[in-house]
Design a protein around this motif. Structure first.
Motif, mmCIF file in Angstrom:
data_model
loop_
_atom_site.group_PDB
_atom_site.id
_atom_site.type_symbol
_atom_site.label_atom_id
_atom_site.label_comp_id
_atom_site.label_asym_id
_atom_site.label_seq_id
_atom_site.Cartn_x
_atom_site.Cartn_y
_atom_site.Cartn_z
ATOM 1 N N SER A 158 0.825 -1.209 0.000
ATOM 2 C CA SER A 158 0.000 0.000 0.000
ATOM 3 C C SER A 158 0.855 1.255 0.000
ATOM 4 O O SER A 158 0.481 2.271 -0.590
ATOM 5 C CB SER A 158 -0.921 -0.004 1.222
ATOM 6 O OG SER A 158 -1.830 -1.079 1.168
ATOM 7 N N SER A 159 2.018 1.207 0.663
ATOM 8 C CA SER A 159 2.859 2.402 0.756
ATOM 9 C C SER A 159 3.388 2.836 -0.605
ATOM 10 O O SER A 159 3.710 4.008 -0.813
ATOM 11 C CB SER A 159 4.028 2.150 1.709
ATOM 12 O OG SER A 159 4.823 1.065 1.254
ATOM 13 N N LYS A 160 3.469 1.898 -1.556
ATOM 14 C CA LYS A 160 3.930 2.222 -2.909
ATOM 15 C C LYS A 160 2.773 2.305 -3.903
ATOM 16 O O LYS A 160 3.002 2.565 -5.088
ATOM 17 C CB LYS A 160 4.931 1.170 -3.395
ATOM 18 C CG LYS A 160 6.234 1.132 -2.617
ATOM 19 C CD LYS A 160 7.181 0.092 -3.209
ATOM 20 C CE LYS A 160 8.500 0.053 -2.463
ATOM 21 N NZ LYS A 160 9.416 -0.981 -3.036
ATOM 22 N N ASP A 161 1.543 2.058 -3.432
ATOM 23 C CA ASP A 161 0.381 2.029 -4.331
ATOM 24 C C ASP A 161 0.641 1.090 -5.498
ATOM 25 O O ASP A 161 0.378 1.413 -6.661
ATOM 26 C CB ASP A 161 0.050 3.432 -4.859
ATOM 27 C CG ASP A 161 -0.317 4.398 -3.746
ATOM 28 O OD1 ASP A 161 -0.842 3.937 -2.717
ATOM 29 O OD2 ASP A 161 -0.071 5.606 -3.906
ATOM 30 N N GLN A 162 1.136 -0.095 -5.182
ATOM 31 C CA GLN A 162 1.541 -1.017 -6.245
ATOM 32 C C GLN A 162 1.063 -2.439 -5.967
ATOM 33 O O GLN A 162 1.224 -2.955 -4.867
ATOM 34 C CB GLN A 162 3.069 -1.030 -6.385
ATOM 35 C CG GLN A 162 3.583 -1.903 -7.521
ATOM 36 C CD GLN A 162 5.099 -1.995 -7.532
ATOM 37 O OE1 GLN A 162 5.702 -2.647 -6.680
ATOM 38 N NE2 GLN A 162 5.719 -1.322 -8.496
ATOM 39 N N MET A 163 0.464 -3.054 -6.999
ATOM 40 C CA MET A 163 0.184 -4.488 -6.978
ATOM 41 C C MET A 163 1.377 -5.190 -7.611
ATOM 42 O O MET A 163 1.823 -4.813 -8.698
ATOM 43 C CB MET A 163 -1.073 -4.796 -7.780
ATOM 44 C CG MET A 163 -2.369 -4.445 -7.071
ATOM 45 S SD MET A 163 -2.994 -5.788 -6.035
ATOM 46 C CE MET A 163 -3.548 -6.961 -7.262
ATOM 47 N N ALA A 164 1.894 -6.222 -6.942
ATOM 48 C CA ALA A 164 3.062 -6.932 -7.462
ATOM 49 C C ALA A 164 2.988 -8.394 -7.054
ATOM 50 O O ALA A 164 2.806 -8.706 -5.876
ATOM 51 C CB ALA A 164 4.351 -6.302 -6.943
ATOM 52 N N MET A 165 3.117 -9.285 -8.033
ATOM 53 C CA MET A 165 3.149 -10.721 -7.776
ATOM 54 C C MET A 165 4.184 -11.379 -8.675
ATOM 55 O O MET A 165 4.370 -10.969 -9.826
ATOM 56 C CB MET A 165 1.776 -11.359 -8.013
ATOM 57 C CG MET A 165 0.732 -10.987 -6.985
ATOM 58 S SD MET A 165 -0.762 -12.002 -7.120
ATOM 59 C CE MET A 165 -1.775 -11.229 -5.847
ATOM 60 N N THR A 168 3.587 -6.355 -12.243
ATOM 61 C CA THR A 168 3.403 -5.153 -11.436
ATOM 62 C C THR A 168 2.403 -4.218 -12.103
ATOM 63 O O THR A 168 2.298 -4.158 -13.334
ATOM 64 C CB THR A 168 4.733 -4.398 -11.235
ATOM 65 O OG1 THR A 168 5.291 -4.071 -12.517
ATOM 66 C CG2 THR A 168 5.728 -5.234 -10.445
ATOM 67 N N LEU A 169 1.692 -3.489 -11.265
ATOM 68 C CA LEU A 169 0.771 -2.455 -11.730
ATOM 69 C C LEU A 169 0.779 -1.345 -10.687
ATOM 70 O O LEU A 169 0.549 -1.596 -9.500
ATOM 71 C CB LEU A 169 -0.645 -3.014 -11.905
ATOM 72 C CG LEU A 169 -1.671 -2.076 -12.544
ATOM 73 C CD1 LEU A 169 -1.253 -1.701 -13.965
ATOM 74 C CD2 LEU A 169 -3.056 -2.717 -12.569
ATOM 75 N N ASP A 170 1.067 -0.119 -11.135
ATOM 76 C CA ASP A 170 1.203 1.019 -10.227
ATOM 77 C C ASP A 170 -0.097 1.810 -10.121
ATOM 78 O O ASP A 170 -1.027 1.625 -10.899
ATOM 79 C CB ASP A 170 2.331 1.938 -10.700
ATOM 80 C CG ASP A 170 3.695 1.264 -10.626
ATOM 81 O OD1 ASP A 170 3.918 0.507 -9.660
ATOM 82 O OD2 ASP A 170 4.518 1.487 -11.535
ATOM 83 N N LYS A 171 -0.105 2.715 -9.127
ATOM 84 C CA LYS A 171 -1.248 3.591 -8.851
ATOM 85 C C LYS A 171 -2.506 2.777 -8.547
ATOM 86 O O LYS A 171 -3.581 3.011 -9.106
ATOM 87 C CB LYS A 171 -1.487 4.563 -10.012
ATOM 88 C CG LYS A 171 -0.325 5.520 -10.251
ATOM 89 C CD LYS A 171 -0.669 6.570 -11.278
ATOM 90 C CE LYS A 171 0.493 7.521 -11.502
ATOM 91 N NZ LYS A 171 0.887 8.243 -10.270
ATOM 92 N N VAL A 172 -2.342 1.802 -7.642
ATOM 93 C CA VAL A 172 -3.433 0.916 -7.239
ATOM 94 C C VAL A 172 -3.697 1.083 -5.747
ATOM 95 O O VAL A 172 -2.757 1.118 -4.941
ATOM 96 C CB VAL A 172 -3.092 -0.563 -7.536
ATOM 97 C CG1 VAL A 172 -4.230 -1.476 -7.087
ATOM 98 C CG2 VAL A 172 -2.804 -0.758 -9.019
#
Length: 282
Positions: A84-91, A133-137
């Motif tokens: 959440s601190s980076k507003d990023q989904m990452a797997m 990865t996907l940003d602004k999430v």
């Protein structure tokens, strides 16, 4: 000698324990070899027992649609690095077969794994060496990746159940008061909506509250913390705490609900709060 293996780019890799087995089969005899998952890259390799014997390989499942289903996704391990601190989904994916599925976001109606997950347009994640990865999430346990490959797909949600922000609602006479708390700097928007046919249609105006630091909104603001509220002044009652978003409802819209979401990211869940029922998310 006969064995099962997983065909990778350059070699056929032995199966993991306890399925890595090489069996000497006399001519004209049959043998049963165990495997964990029936996947497209599962192959049979045969050779003579003497050293440096040429190997012959057969991969009968590569073109079988049935091998691109549930067992394929069961063979994949999903490592979640969403923050959440980076507003990023990452797997990151670890798979027996060399898979490169594409991933998009979807919103799951409920925490139940069998609940439908609705696709979010224009939300394709970037991929590099099976890292997605996907940003602004606005990272949330019900905002998930849908991985698609071949004729099947799999939904994988963030593994951590904690959320970066929460909202609560109280009713004071003709006033709905929302209290937002967040562990990260964020901006939030809220609007009234009217329930029609299973949907809640937003109505103007739009209210926005911005938190510059990571302290709770609507609570005590420490040194260096700052929150701003954008809305008609009449809708922030005297005595409201900084960062507390309060909406005064006219009599004619007492049946209204409120939609609340993070407005400083591209992909965010919308929470629906209704004074006459339990709140739920959209």
């Amino acid at each position: 000698m006969v064995r099962l293996c997983h065909q990778l780019a350059l070699e056929c890799e032995e199966l993991p324990r306890p399925f890595h087995r090489q069996v000497l089969v006399p001519g004209g005899h049959r043998v049963s070899l165990p495997y964990e998952f029936l996947v497209p890259c599962l192959c049979v390799e045969a050779s003579y027992p003497h050293h440096d014997s040429p190997r012959r390989k057969h991969c009968p499942f590569r073109d079988q649609p049935a091998t691109y289903g549930t067992e394929l996704w069961s063979s994949v391990r999903f490592h979640d690095y969403s923050t959440s601190s980076k507003d990023q989904m990452a797997m990151v994916l670890s798979a027996s077969c060399p898979l490169h599925p594409w991933a998009t976001l979807c919103w799951r109606e409920a925490a139940d794994k069998t609940a439908p997950c609705h696709d979010i347009p224009n939300s394709t994640a970037s991929e590099e060496e099976q890292a997605y990865t996907l940003d602004k999430v606005d990272v949330h346990p019900q905002l998930c990746f849908r991985f698609s490959y071949g004729n099947s797909s799999h939904v994988e949600c963030p593994h951590h159940q904690e959320t970066a922000w929460n909202v609560s609602m109280s009713t004071w006479g003709l006033q709905l008061r929302l209290r937002l708390t967040s562990s990260i700097p964020a901006a939030f928007s809220a609007t009234l909506c009217q329930r029609r046919g299973g949907q809640c249609e937003p109505e103007a105006p739009l209210y926005t509250v911005t938190q510059v630091s990571g302290a709770g909104l609507g609570g005590h603001m420490g040194r260096g913390d700052r929150a701003t509220l954008t809305c008609p002044c009449a809708l922030q009652p005297e005595g409201s705490a900084p960062g507390e978003l309060a909406l005064l409802l006219p009599v004619q819209v007492l049946g209204s609900c409120v939609l609340v979401w993070r407005s400083d990211v591209r992909f965010a869940r919308k929470q629906l709060l209704c004074p006459d029922s339990e709140w739920r998310s959209r």
